[in-house]
Design an enzyme around this catalytic site. Sequence first.
Site, PDB file in Angstrom:
ATOM      1  N   GLY A 152       0.835  -1.189   0.000  1.00 50.61           N
ATOM      2  CA  GLY A 152       0.000   0.000   0.000  1.00 50.61           C
ATOM      3  C   GLY A 152       0.870   1.240   0.000  1.00 50.61           C
ATOM      4  CD  GLN A 169       3.532   5.791   2.435  1.00 48.10           C
ATOM      5  OE1 GLN A 169       2.489   5.306   2.008  1.00 48.10           O
ATOM      6  NE2 GLN A 169       4.494   5.064   2.994  1.00 48.10           N
ATOM      7  CB  CYS A 176       5.244   2.314   7.295  1.00 54.14           C
ATOM      8  SG  CYS A 176       4.834   3.721   6.246  1.00 54.14           S
ATOM      9  CG  LEU A 177       6.313   0.666   1.341  1.00 57.19           C
ATOM     10  CD1 LEU A 177       5.893   0.937  -0.094  1.00 57.19           C
ATOM     11  CD2 LEU A 177       7.202  -0.560   1.418  1.00 57.19           C
ATOM     12  CG  HIS A 232      -0.431   1.583   7.340  1.00 56.76           C
ATOM     13  ND1 HIS A 232       0.555   1.159   8.200  1.00 56.76           N
ATOM     14  CD2 HIS A 232       0.184   2.377   6.427  1.00 56.76           C
ATOM     15  CE1 HIS A 232       1.712   1.695   7.830  1.00 56.76           C
ATOM     16  NE2 HIS A 232       1.515   2.427   6.763  1.00 56.76           N
ATOM     17  CD  GLU A 233      -0.938   2.568   2.710  1.00 52.92           C
ATOM     18  OE1 GLU A 233      -0.573   3.733   2.491  1.00 52.92           O
ATOM     19  OE2 GLU A 233      -0.143   1.668   3.021  1.00 52.92           O
ATOM     20  CG  HIS A 275       0.410   7.068   5.308  1.00 53.11           C
ATOM     21  ND1 HIS A 275       1.532   7.528   5.942  1.00 53.11           N
ATOM     22  CD2 HIS A 275       0.630   5.745   5.081  1.00 53.11           C
ATOM     23  CE1 HIS A 275       2.397   6.536   6.100  1.00 53.11           C
ATOM     24  NE2 HIS A 275       1.871   5.427   5.593  1.00 53.11           N
TER      25      HIS A 275
HETATM   26 ZN   LIG Z   1       2.714   3.563   5.600  1.00 55.09          ZN
END
Ligand SMILES: [Zn+2]
Length: 153
Positions: free
Chosen positions: A47, A52, A89-90, A131-132, A135
């Site tokens: 995701g 991001q 998380c990325l 989670h997304e 953000h």
């Molecule tokens: Zn994330």
Amino acid sequence: MALRQLRYNDDPILRKRSKEVPVVDDKIRSLLEDMADTMYHTENGAGLSACQVGILKRLVVIDMGTGLYKLVNPVIVQTWGQQECVEGCLSFPNRYGKTRRPQKVTIKALDEEGNEMELTGEDDMAKCICHELDHLDGVVFLDKVYEFLEITD
Ligand SMILES: [Zn+2]
């Protein structure tokens, strides 16, 4: 294919609220495509939110292995239950922790054609959606971790 530069760790853009997308046009579709490319190009990418890659628009891409979802202006409609998750998380490489998320969630959003859609996810999909969407409001998973984990790949 166009990859975008990921933002990491203390980058202040990860803490800002993203803006609603007024019109789903070619520019937005192209950005969603780039976000998907960037997600697939990154190891463990399931995701990604636009912030991001440095863009404060309410856009999310998700692929938990059951197909790609491109979400514009997603909002939570309803949640059910609770689950304990292990999350990463990325934007925060090599950081993992335990969180609590709804076990099931329904959201509404616009798709890449600008049509209204609804999506319901359970378990890992529910975790990923929450989670997304966090953000988009400048909330990162670290805020929700109640126990940090040492995981070595
Ligand atoms: Zn994330």
